[in-house]
Design an enzyme around this catalytic site. Sequence first.
Site, PDB file in Angstrom:
ATOM      1  CB  SER A   9      35.709  42.401  50.275  1.00  0.00           C
ATOM      2  OG  SER A   9      35.926  41.970  48.891  1.00  0.00           O
ATOM      3  CG  HIS A  34      32.703  45.569  48.466  1.00  0.00           C
ATOM      4  ND1 HIS A  34      32.721  46.943  47.974  1.00  0.00           N
ATOM      5  CD2 HIS A  34      33.587  45.344  47.655  1.00  0.00           C
ATOM      6  CE1 HIS A  34      33.525  47.300  47.473  1.00  0.00           C
ATOM      7  NE2 HIS A  34      34.170  46.149  46.848  1.00  0.00           N
ATOM      8  CG  ASP A  36      35.600  43.566  45.039  1.00  0.00           C
ATOM      9  OD1 ASP A  36      35.757  43.019  46.208  1.00  0.00           O
ATOM     10  OD2 ASP A  36      35.361  44.670  44.786  1.00  0.00           O
ATOM     11  CG  HIS A  67      34.451  47.923  43.385  1.00  0.00           C
ATOM     12  ND1 HIS A  67      35.454  47.517  43.942  1.00  0.00           N
ATOM     13  CD2 HIS A  67      34.587  48.730  42.396  1.00  0.00           C
ATOM     14  CE1 HIS A  67      36.451  48.365  43.392  1.00  0.00           C
ATOM     15  NE2 HIS A  67      36.151  48.959  42.258  1.00  0.00           N
ATOM     16  N   GLY A 143      41.732  44.818  41.811  1.00  0.00           N
ATOM     17  CA  GLY A 143      41.925  43.320  41.020  1.00  0.00           C
ATOM     18  C   GLY A 143      42.043  42.222  41.901  1.00  0.00           C
ATOM     19  CG  PHE A 144      44.853  40.391  42.389  1.00  0.00           C
ATOM     20  CD1 PHE A 144      45.003  41.326  41.250  1.00  0.00           C
ATOM     21  CD2 PHE A 144      44.337  39.046  42.035  1.00  0.00           C
ATOM     22  CE1 PHE A 144      45.193  40.715  40.058  1.00  0.00           C
ATOM     23  CE2 PHE A 144      44.545  38.517  40.518  1.00  0.00           C
ATOM     24  CZ  PHE A 144      44.975  39.515  39.642  1.00  0.00           C
ATOM     25  CG  ASP A 177      37.352  48.269  47.694  1.00  0.00           C
ATOM     26  OD1 ASP A 177      36.709  47.992  46.725  1.00  0.00           O
ATOM     27  OD2 ASP A 177      37.946  47.208  48.442  1.00  0.00           O
ATOM     28  N   GLY A 178      40.234  48.321  49.921  1.00  0.00           N
ATOM     29  CA  GLY A 178      41.649  47.631  49.789  1.00  0.00           C
ATOM     30  C   GLY A 178      42.504  47.561  51.137  1.00  0.00           C
ATOM     31  N   GLY A 199      38.101  43.243  54.284  1.00  0.00           N
ATOM     32  CA  GLY A 199      38.478  41.983  53.551  1.00  0.00           C
ATOM     33  C   GLY A 199      39.218  40.972  54.393  1.00  0.00           C
ATOM     34  CB  SER A 201      43.751  43.114  56.364  1.00  0.00           C
ATOM     35  OG  SER A 201      42.766  44.165  55.626  1.00  0.00           O
TER      36      SER A 201
HETATM   37  C1  DX5 Z   1      40.226  44.574  45.265  1.00  0.00           C
HETATM   38  C2  DX5 Z   1      38.869  44.451  45.798  1.00  0.00           C
HETATM   39  C3  DX5 Z   1      38.720  44.708  47.364  1.00  0.00           C
HETATM   40  C4  DX5 Z   1      39.512  43.368  48.097  1.00  0.00           C
HETATM   41  C5  DX5 Z   1      39.491  43.954  49.495  1.00  0.00           C
HETATM   42  O1  DX5 Z   1      40.308  44.985  43.756  1.00  0.00           O
HETATM   43  O2  DX5 Z   1      38.093  45.732  45.290  1.00  0.00           O
HETATM   44  O3  DX5 Z   1      37.379  44.538  47.765  1.00  0.00           O
HETATM   45  O4  DX5 Z   1      38.594  42.049  47.931  1.00  0.00           O
HETATM   46  O5  DX5 Z   1      40.328  42.735  50.109  1.00  0.00           O
HETATM   47  P1  DX5 Z   1      41.445  43.077  51.176  1.00  0.00           P
HETATM   48  O6  DX5 Z   1      40.707  43.870  52.260  1.00  0.00           O
HETATM   49  O7  DX5 Z   1      42.008  41.843  51.315  1.00  0.00           O
HETATM   50  O8  DX5 Z   1      42.369  44.096  50.475  1.00  0.00           O
HETATM   51 ZN    ZN Z   2      36.147  46.337  45.985  1.00  0.00          ZN
END
Ligand code: DX5
Ligand code: ZN
Length: 221
Positions: A9, A34, A36, A67, A143-144, A177-178, A199, A201
């Site tokens: 990500s 990826h 976002d 995404h 979103g985050f 994703d997430g 991402g 983690s």
């Molecule tokens: C959240 C995004 C994810 C996020 C993944 O809306 O779609 O791609 O960046 O980050 P982590 O792995 O930290 O959740």
């Molecule tokens: Zn994403």
Amino acid sequence: MNKALLSPSMMCADLTRLEHILLQFEKEGVEYLHVDIMDGEFVPNITLGVDFCRLLRRLTVIPLDIHLMIVNPENKLKWFDIRPGELVSVHCESAVDIRGCLKYVRDIGANALTDVSPDTPLSVLDDLYGYIDGVLIMSVNPGFAGQRIIPNSFDKVRDLRARLAKRGITDKIIEVDGNISFENAAKMRDAGADIFVGGTSSVFCGDCIADNIARLRKILK
Ligand code: DX5
Ligand code: ZN
């Protein structure tokens, strides 16, 4: 089951070291990037944009995994200069004409996925299987970065695999994703996922991206 593929990500990347990170990804054979895209309306955040996609295409050959977390995606898909072989996912909750969006992406020769947010039931996909190359299952609220996984996400992936199998469909991508941590990645693989968005983690945790990727590869064998 499809081969397990990685899609880091890029909103989690240290962009001051972007070129170095991309070189590492190329060396490690990372399959997608990826990206976002958030508009502050569909989700309460604004992140990367069209110019960042253009920059990545100039800097690396790794295909993008775009995404789209935006309202009215129908009117904005053309802004992204989508290329054959890329992945583009459109939230089924965001589009008035989701089939039109998916057709636009496929007509270019890219892979069309629809995104399903945590609160959206899989039944929304019942009439879409013929229009998609896969599904992106959001395991956090979009979103985050840095959120905790929503516990029923593993069962949702397992349920989707079962729904596909019941229809004799075996070739669809399931991207997750997430909070795809090392531990969650293993459980998601077991549930039937095949593209993993790494991402904060996993891929970008600590300071050695190459070690993190090697660790994920081992887990996802
Ligand atoms: C959240 C995004 C994810 C996020 C993944 O809306 O779609 O791609 O960046 O980050 P982590 O792995 O930290 O959740
Ligand atoms: Zn994403």
